[in-house]
Design an enzyme around this catalytic site. Structure first.
Site, PDB file in Angstrom:
ATOM      1  N   TYR A   1      -2.722   0.109  10.653  1.00  0.00           N
ATOM      2  CA  TYR A   1      -2.745  -0.346   9.260  1.00  0.00           C
ATOM      3  C   TYR A   1      -1.423  -0.005   8.583  1.00  0.00           C
ATOM      4  CZ  TYR A   1      -4.214  -0.779   4.366  1.00  0.00           C
ATOM      5  OH  TYR A   1      -4.301  -1.125   3.036  1.00  0.00           O
TER       6      TYR A   1
ATOM      7  N   SER B   1       0.848  -1.182   0.000  1.00  0.00           N
ATOM      8  CA  SER B   1       0.000   0.000   0.000  1.00  0.00           C
ATOM      9  C   SER B   1       0.885   1.233   0.000  1.00  0.00           C
ATOM     10  CB  SER B   1      -0.885  -0.002   1.259  1.00  0.00           C
ATOM     11  OG  SER B   1      -1.536   1.233   1.440  1.00  0.00           O
TER      12      SER B   1
END
Length: 254
Positions: free
Chosen positions: A158, A145
């Protein structure tokens, strides 16, 4: 010369692929010639996804198992190898997002996020790599990501999981490249999916994103497929331990 981007004769397992980015990657690899095995825990969703892709002419199988449960992972991978055939390409896509101020983030939610985003990649990657190592070849793509590089308020755990996944990818390369495996990361920026719909519809957030991203827009999931095909194909045979950002330029500027 043969097409270096062709996936004909290859079988790809994609975790978390009944919807969203995983489903789009399944469609992209199948369009390049791969036989695709969809994974998830919801068999109803898996069968619906399979039916959609088969209607488009693709070769699709399903394998329902929990990627966070070690014994289930090992049993499922061994069964796939025995009953379907060798896994040539693994895409570790399964992941979740949980948002909360870090000072209020519950320990059990932290553990859930790490199990799904990080432990699953170790478990599935290890189980598949053991077979790939015996064959002397294999492609593993870990879906990272922009949060492998950047943090935002409310998603520190996250970002921690995706930062760790970046380094796990490099570690997998270091250990497994000598056996003929290529292990790379595919790192999406901000894409329109079922999970990001609330953010897409948030005018304030979308205005911020467009101002922050040089491309000045959200990405569409189809725009990840070319990068995935590259990393899954012979075209990337000397690319290893690399994190390929597909993000409209967001990681390139302040």
């Amino acid at each position: 010369m043969p097409n270096p981007f062709s996936l004909e004769g290859r079988t790809a397992l994609i975790t978390g692929s009944s919807q969203g980015i995983g489903f789009s990657l399944a469609r992209g690899l199948a369009a390049a010639g791969a036989a695709v095995i969809l994974n998830g825990r919801d068999t109803t969703k898996l069968e619906a996804a399979k039916a959609t892709l088969e209607a488009e002419g693709h070769r699709i199988k399903t394998a329902a198992f929990d990627v966070t449960h070690g014994p289930a992972v090992r049993e499922a991978i061994d069964r796939i190898e025995r009953e379907i055939g060798p896994i040539d390409i693994l895409v570790n896509n399964a992941g979740i997002q949980r948002r909360a101020p870090l000072q209020d983030f519950a320990q059990e939610t932290w553990a859930e996020l790490m199990r799904t985003n990080l432990d699953s990649v170790f478990l599935v990657g290890q189980a598949v790599a053991r077979h790939m190592i015996q064959r002397g070849r294999g492609k593993i793509i870990n879906v990272c990501s922009v949060q492998s590089e950047l943090a935002r308020p409310g998603i520190a755990p996250y970002a921690a999981s995706k930062g760790a996944l970046k380094m796990l990818t490099k570690g997998m390369c270091t250990d497994w490249a000598p056996f003929g495996l290529q292990v790379n990361g595919l790192a999406p920026g901000y894409f329109e999916t079922e999970l990001t719909k609330p953010l897409v519809e948030d005018e304030t957030f979308t205005a911020w994103l467009k101002g922050r991203t040089p491309a000045r827009r959200w990405g569409t999931v189809e725009e990840l497929n070319g990068a995935a095909v590259f990393l899954a194909s012979a075209a990337s045979d000397f690319v290893n331990g690399h994190i390929l950002y597909v993000d409209g330029g967001i990681t390139s500027c302040l």
